[in-house]
Design a protein around this motif. Structure first.
Motif, mmCIF file in Angstrom:
data_model
loop_
_atom_site.group_PDB
_atom_site.id
_atom_site.type_symbol
_atom_site.label_atom_id
_atom_site.label_comp_id
_atom_site.label_asym_id
_atom_site.label_seq_id
_atom_site.Cartn_x
_atom_site.Cartn_y
_atom_site.Cartn_z
ATOM 1 N N ASP A 10 0.851 -1.194 0.000
ATOM 2 C CA ASP A 10 0.000 0.000 0.000
ATOM 3 C C ASP A 10 0.887 1.244 0.000
ATOM 4 O O ASP A 10 1.020 1.925 1.014
ATOM 5 N N PRO A 11 1.493 1.565 -1.156
ATOM 6 C CA PRO A 11 2.502 2.629 -1.177
ATOM 7 C C PRO A 11 1.971 4.056 -1.208
ATOM 8 O O PRO A 11 2.729 4.996 -0.981
ATOM 9 N N ILE A 12 0.698 4.265 -1.486
ATOM 10 C CA ILE A 12 0.175 5.633 -1.554
ATOM 11 C C ILE A 12 -0.098 6.112 -0.136
ATOM 12 O O ILE A 12 -1.029 5.654 0.519
ATOM 13 N N ALA A 53 9.913 7.397 -11.397
ATOM 14 C CA ALA A 53 8.547 7.386 -10.875
ATOM 15 C C ALA A 53 8.094 8.796 -10.494
ATOM 16 O O ALA A 53 6.954 9.184 -10.767
ATOM 17 N N SER A 54 8.970 9.571 -9.905
ATOM 18 C CA SER A 54 8.650 10.940 -9.521
ATOM 19 C C SER A 54 8.367 11.799 -10.750
ATOM 20 O O SER A 54 7.414 12.587 -10.768
ATOM 21 N N ARG A 55 9.196 11.639 -11.773
ATOM 22 C CA ARG A 55 9.001 12.395 -13.024
ATOM 23 C C ARG A 55 7.656 12.048 -13.662
ATOM 24 O O ARG A 55 6.912 12.925 -14.107
ATOM 25 N N LYS A 56 7.336 10.762 -13.680
ATOM 26 C CA LYS A 56 6.059 10.318 -14.236
ATOM 27 C C LYS A 56 4.897 10.892 -13.414
ATOM 28 O O LYS A 56 3.900 11.364 -13.965
ATOM 29 N N LEU A 57 5.035 10.880 -12.100
ATOM 30 C CA LEU A 57 3.986 11.385 -11.215
ATOM 31 C C LEU A 57 3.715 12.866 -11.451
ATOM 32 O O LEU A 57 2.565 13.271 -11.650
ATOM 33 N N LYS A 65 -1.496 4.619 -11.167
ATOM 34 C CA LYS A 65 -0.816 4.252 -12.415
ATOM 35 C C LYS A 65 0.707 4.220 -12.194
ATOM 36 O O LYS A 65 1.390 3.313 -12.683
ATOM 37 N N VAL A 66 1.221 5.174 -11.451
ATOM 38 C CA VAL A 66 2.659 5.208 -11.166
ATOM 39 C C VAL A 66 3.063 3.995 -10.328
ATOM 40 O O VAL A 66 4.042 3.314 -10.646
ATOM 41 N N VAL A 67 2.313 3.691 -9.270
ATOM 42 C CA VAL A 67 2.694 2.570 -8.419
ATOM 43 C C VAL A 67 2.528 1.234 -9.134
ATOM 44 O O VAL A 67 3.192 0.257 -8.783
ATOM 45 N N ALA A 68 1.682 1.181 -10.160
ATOM 46 C CA ALA A 68 1.528 -0.048 -10.943
ATOM 47 C C ALA A 68 2.716 -0.291 -11.870
ATOM 48 O O ALA A 68 2.978 -1.432 -12.259
ATOM 49 N N ARG A 90 7.846 2.171 -3.004
ATOM 50 C CA ARG A 90 7.674 1.805 -1.596
ATOM 51 C C ARG A 90 6.750 2.807 -0.890
ATOM 52 O O ARG A 90 6.006 2.440 -0.002
ATOM 53 N N ALA A 91 6.820 4.082 -1.297
ATOM 54 C CA ALA A 91 5.968 5.120 -0.708
ATOM 55 C C ALA A 91 5.838 6.275 -1.691
ATOM 56 O O ALA A 91 6.796 6.614 -2.389
ATOM 57 N N LEU A 92 4.641 6.882 -1.732
ATOM 58 C CA LEU A 92 4.354 7.966 -2.668
ATOM 59 C C LEU A 92 3.462 8.988 -1.975
ATOM 60 O O LEU A 92 2.563 8.620 -1.214
ATOM 61 N N ALA A 93 3.704 10.263 -2.278
ATOM 62 C CA ALA A 93 2.871 11.351 -1.762
ATOM 63 C C ALA A 93 2.782 12.443 -2.821
ATOM 64 O O ALA A 93 3.740 12.686 -3.557
ATOM 65 N N ALA A 94 1.611 13.095 -2.896
ATOM 66 C CA ALA A 94 1.424 14.221 -3.806
ATOM 67 C C ALA A 94 0.382 15.157 -3.213
ATOM 68 O O ALA A 94 -0.699 14.715 -2.827
ATOM 69 N N VAL A 95 0.733 16.431 -3.116
ATOM 70 C CA VAL A 95 -0.196 17.452 -2.628
ATOM 71 C C VAL A 95 -0.125 18.661 -3.561
ATOM 72 O O VAL A 95 0.944 19.022 -4.045
ATOM 73 N N HIS A 96 -1.286 19.252 -3.828
ATOM 74 C CA HIS A 96 -1.353 20.436 -4.696
ATOM 75 C C HIS A 96 -2.183 21.491 -3.995
ATOM 76 O O HIS A 96 -3.167 21.192 -3.337
ATOM 77 N N ARG A 97 -1.779 22.706 -4.151
ATOM 78 C CA ARG A 97 -2.455 23.843 -3.521
ATOM 79 C C ARG A 97 -3.483 24.430 -4.475
ATOM 80 O O ARG A 97 -3.281 24.457 -5.688
ATOM 81 N N VAL A 98 -4.582 24.915 -3.932
ATOM 82 C CA VAL A 98 -5.555 25.705 -4.675
ATOM 83 C C VAL A 98 -5.787 27.000 -3.907
ATOM 84 O O VAL A 98 -5.417 27.115 -2.742
#
Length: 153
Positions: free
Chosen positions: A15-17, A122-126, A81-84, A89-97
């Protein structure tokens, strides 16, 4: 000793997300970095997108981000899609509005993988897929009084 890829740490986590969010509040590098901490990872990449003072040859005075109600679901789809496709092992993404000023952090993505090359890829793809596929729009106001909308989709 021969190098083997049989160790569980060489594989993607179950569960990497760890963190996905679209927020009106300021983003935290520490929060994102902590979210992707993983003892089996040899490489962690952290990308930070900030508001710059220019775009397309014009000075930017103000900037605001808005998003479609499906943006977080689309962000999850992009992350999945990235983790597939990478041994994440671990992924995070946050965006501001909301309304931002020059120098504010607009987006942070982080990926931890067993090795640095995988983490970079993986980071570049994300970040690339986030910018192209998640329905977040940027409204820029330039110093000459003109405006521009830039969309992810």
């Amino acid at each position: 000793m021969a190098k083997t890829h049989d160790h569980p740490g060489e594989q993607a986590a179950a569960d990497p997300i760890k963190l996905l969010a679209i927020r009106e509040s300021p983003l935290s590098l520490d929060e994102v970095f902590r979210a992707v901490g993983d003892d089996a990872s040899g490489g962690t990449t952290l990308f930070v997108g900030t508001v710059r003072n220019h775009d397309g040859g014009a000075d930017v005075d103000a900037l605001g981000y808005s998003c479609h109600p499906t943006a977080e679901a689309e962000l999850r789809r992009v992350a999945e899609k990235v983790v597939a496709n990478y041994p994440v092992r671990a992924l995070a993404a946050v965006h501001r509005v909301g309304d931002l000023v020059v120098g504010d952090i607009a987006v942070i993505v982080a990926v931890s993988c067993p090795h640095r090359g995988e983490a970079f890829e993986a980071s570049r793809k994300l970040i690339d897929d986030l910018k192209h596929e998640v329905p977040i729009w940027k409204h820029q106001t330039f110093s000459d009084g003109t405006e521009e909308w830039v969309g992810a989709c």
